[in-house]
Write an enzyme that holds these catalytic residues in place. Structure first.
Site, PDB file in Angstrom:
ATOM      1  CB  CYS A   1      -3.251  -0.299   0.008  1.00 51.05           C
ATOM      2  SG  CYS A   1      -2.099  -0.284   1.725  1.00 51.05           S
TER       3      CYS A   1
ATOM      4  CB  SER B   1       0.825  -6.860   8.527  1.00 50.03           C
ATOM      5  OG  SER B   1      -0.686  -6.405   9.296  1.00 50.03           O
TER       6      SER B   1
ATOM      7  N   GLY C   1      10.352  12.732   0.876  1.00 48.00           N
ATOM      8  CA  GLY C   1      10.822  13.997   1.528  1.00 48.00           C
ATOM      9  C   GLY C   1       9.378  14.305   2.486  1.00 48.00           C
TER      10      GLY C   1
END
Lengths: 426, 274
Positions: free
Chosen positions: A49, A107, A192
């Protein structure tokens, strides 16, 4: 060496562009098939990604980075993407960039060790489909070794660098054994869910989920083998939980200071951790003034994240040193594939064997014969090596960047164990 | 042999200081540089200390328990030895500097003030006295360690509450572990002090004609013993926990230290032997 690399990553393009250019395994295979022979003799693609990168050994000196980028965009058209969005590397710089990627220092989140696995997977995909061969294998072996060393020899991947993981790190500073603790996660949204997964991974004794939409809680609970509590009356059993983690999208407070105080009374003031990772907050921050209540929100957890990121950045010079060492090792190996050093090493190897055997056996001969034996054995070696030497010289005349020559020389070195011998001597 | 004893006496604080240096460096900097070597150095220091204690016992023909400065060197040994065992059993290595510093203090006091006693009162050669002192010393080491862990608990508790995520937060074990270490040490200390007190009550009236139940040392020890007893009782029965029990442990330790100072340096007591 002829390694060409082109990269689109978080430094050069927005997340929208990076996501648009993300290639699935099938798309990678399709592109590599298309590029094989036309642009590259060996190639592979890393696509995540945060980055899409093509590495390849070009079939000729005329292959340019722009040509590769155009061919990629023909496969996957992305509007708004220009050549400015690509970083281009060649030869040693391409290898250094790959090593930096594998070590996680390139990164977005410094020290992210997921990329290490992604680099390995990318090579595996290319190798299984025969797009990566002898040279690529050696380059990626070195990259993987550099990545492993960075993880084990430095602290580049240590410490939590996400809010949800920082929450778990903080919980472990309060409780020693999570397997004896119970946790309640309020809100079954993405945040969550991640936090609940982290708790599960760290071996939480009992995990309960509550959510306004029951079905969503049910789905998450099923995935994580957790219990479900109806949202309407979860406050009644609040005192049963040692850890309460809230991540809802509610505009109002879900738990007031009084709710927490009442719960603490019921649990006889046994320590309770409140992690409020919602925006806006779900739990009244005043609750932190109650004894044995450890309240943290996103701001305080971000302090831990920023501290850990700063510590990781301090480790970058150590990782760069590892990269330098691995790069030097790789280039030393690669340079040994040139014709002249290979001829010298091959002749030295045979001469060493001859001299050793002569020394061992010379006492079997008279002093007069010893000289003759030495001359004869030297002649034998020269005759054996004459043809290989001529062939190796031909490789040299064809240029040092001839990859076919490099492969053949590498085979010779491997057959005679010349690299192992050099390693021992070093 | 006397020259070796004198040399060892001055070398011991240096060894403890170097060990403390290793532990402190490891605590401040982290990493793996001294992770194992610091433990090895503590072991060597303790071995040398044991050698010194044995030399003293052989040369002066009595165990080093006849005056307060001999007791201090024993206490220095007992504190670090207890910590060493604790570190081996729990593998919690981040708390060393906070405990070894007590050994340094006790040993420095002993090094500079210790006297050579060749002739001791007959009463100090008793086996019962040996057991009494042995238990009392280990008991005091345990309550020292309990107080240190308690103190570290309070600092970490405050840091977490105030969102201060510095060195203390990063290096110390969890609050739960610190609380447990403090409680277990206090329980062991209480048990050992109980044995020392029982032996004392049985033996002291027989050994000392001027024995008195209102002796400052006995009163101090009784207060410490009661405090720890109350703390342990309330903790076990779930009445008190965390900060309250830990405060009790720290207060108990301070009273124990004050009692030792008052008894040995200020007040006149049958319990002072020099």
């Amino acid at each position: 060496m002829n390694l060409l690399a082109t990269s689109i990553n978080h430094k050069t393009a927005s997340i929208e562009l990076r996501e648009a250019l993300y290639l699935s395994s099938d798309e990678i295979k399709e592109y590599l098939k298309h590029a094989q022979g036309k642009y590259f003799s060996e190639s592979l693609i890393i696509s995540t990604c945060n980055r899409t990168e093509i590495y390849g050994i070009p079939v000729s000196q005329n292959i340019s980075h722009q040509e590769i980028q155009s061919s990629l965009l023909q496969l996957k058209s992305v509007s708004g993407l220009t050549t400015d969005n690509f970083q281009n590397y060649f030869s040693g710089n391409a290898i250094r960039h790959l090593f930096s990627v594998a070590c996680g220092i390139d990164s977005l989140m410094v020290g992210d060790n997921q990329i290490f696995k992604q680099v390995k997977d990318s090579f595996q995909l290319a190798e299984e489909n025969h797009y990566a061969g002898f040279l690529m294998k050696r380059i990626f072996d070195s990259a993987v070794r550099a990545g492993k060393r960075a993880i084990t020899e430095t602290a580049i991947s240590e410490g939590a660098v996400t809010v949800s993981y920082a929450a778990v790190q903080l919980i472990e500073k309060i409780f020693s054994n999570l397997s004896r603790k119970s946790a309640l996660v309020i809100g079954a949204g993405e945040t969550g869910e991640i936090a609940a997964k982290h708790l599960k991974e760290r071996g939480i004794g009992s995990l309960t989920i509550t959510n306004r939409t029951y079905e969503r809680a049910e789905k998450l609970a099923e995935n994580l083998n957790a219990k479900i509590l109806p949202f309407n009356n979860f406050k009644e059993t609040l005192h049963e939980f040692d850890i309460i983690l809230s991540a809802t999208s509610s505009d109002n407070l879900i738990l007031t200071k009084e709710d927490i105080r009442a719960s603490m009374k019921k649990r006889n003031y046994n320590s309770c951790v409140l992690m409020d990772i919602a925006i806006p907050r779900d739990i009244d921050p005043e609750a932190k003034n109650i004894d044995y209540v450890f309240y943290n929100d996103i701001d305080s957890l971000n302090i831990i994240v920023q501290q850990n990121l700063a510590k990781r950045k301090e480790e970058i010079p150590k990782v760069e040193k590892i990269i330098d060492e691995e790069l030097a090792g790789f280039l030393s190996w690669f340079n040994s594939l040139e014709a002249a050093p290979a001829i010298k090493d091959l002749r030295d190897f045979f001469e060493a064997v001859r001299a050793e055997e002569f020394e061992k056996n010379k006492n079997r001969f008279s002093a007069e014969d010893q000289e003759k034996v030495e001359i004869i054995t030297k002649r034998i070696i020269n005759k054996i090596l004459h043809h290989p030497t001529v062939e190796l010289k031909k490789f040299g005349e064809n240029g040092t960047n001839n990859d076919e020559a490099a492969i053949k020389i590498s085979i010779i070195r491997e057959l005679f164990g010349m690299d192992k011998k050099n390693e021992k001597e070093n | 042999m006397k020259a070796v004893i004198d040399f060892s006496n001055y070398l011991l604080p240096i060894l403890y200081l170097v060990t403390f240096g290793f532990y402190s460096y490891d605590f401040m900097k982290g990493g793996k540089r001294f992770t194992n070597s610091k433990r090895l150095f503590l072991f060597l220091t303790l071995s040398f200390h044991l050698f010194y204690l044995l030399l003293r016992s052989i040369h002066f023909d009595h165990p080093p328990i006849t005056n307060v400065f001999e007791i201090f060197t024993l206490l220095a040994f007992a504190v670090s030895f207890s910590y060493f065992i604790l570190e081996l059993l729990t593998d919690i290595r981040g708390t060393g500097p906070f405990i070894i510093i007590f050994s340094i203090i006790f040993q420095i006091i002993s090094t500079f003030f210790i006297t050579d006693v060749y002739q001791v009162k007959e009463v100090l050669r008793s086996h019962l006295l040996g057991i009494h002192v042995f238990n009392a010393l280990l008991g005091y080491s345990a309550i020292t360690i309990s107080a240190v862990y308690g103190f570290l608990y309070l600092i970490l508790y405050k840091d977490i509450k105030l969102n201060k995520f510095g060195l203390i937060f990063n290096r110390l074990p969890s609050l739960e572990i610190l609380e447990k270490m403090s409680f277990y040490s206090a329980t062991i200390g209480f048990f050992l002090l109980s044995i020392a007190i029982i032996i004392g009550i049985i033996w002291l009236p027989k050994a000392f004609p001027d024995f008195s139940y209102v002796d400052p040392k006995l009163i101090g020890t009784a207060i410490v013993w009661i405090l720890y007893g109350v703390g342990i009782f309330t903790k076990i029965f779930g009445k008190w926990k965390g900060k309250k029990v830990i405060m009790l442990s720290i207060v108990g330790f301070i009273i124990a230290i004050c009692s030792t100072i008052i008894t040995n340096f200020l007040a006149r007591s049958f319990h002072s032997f020099y």
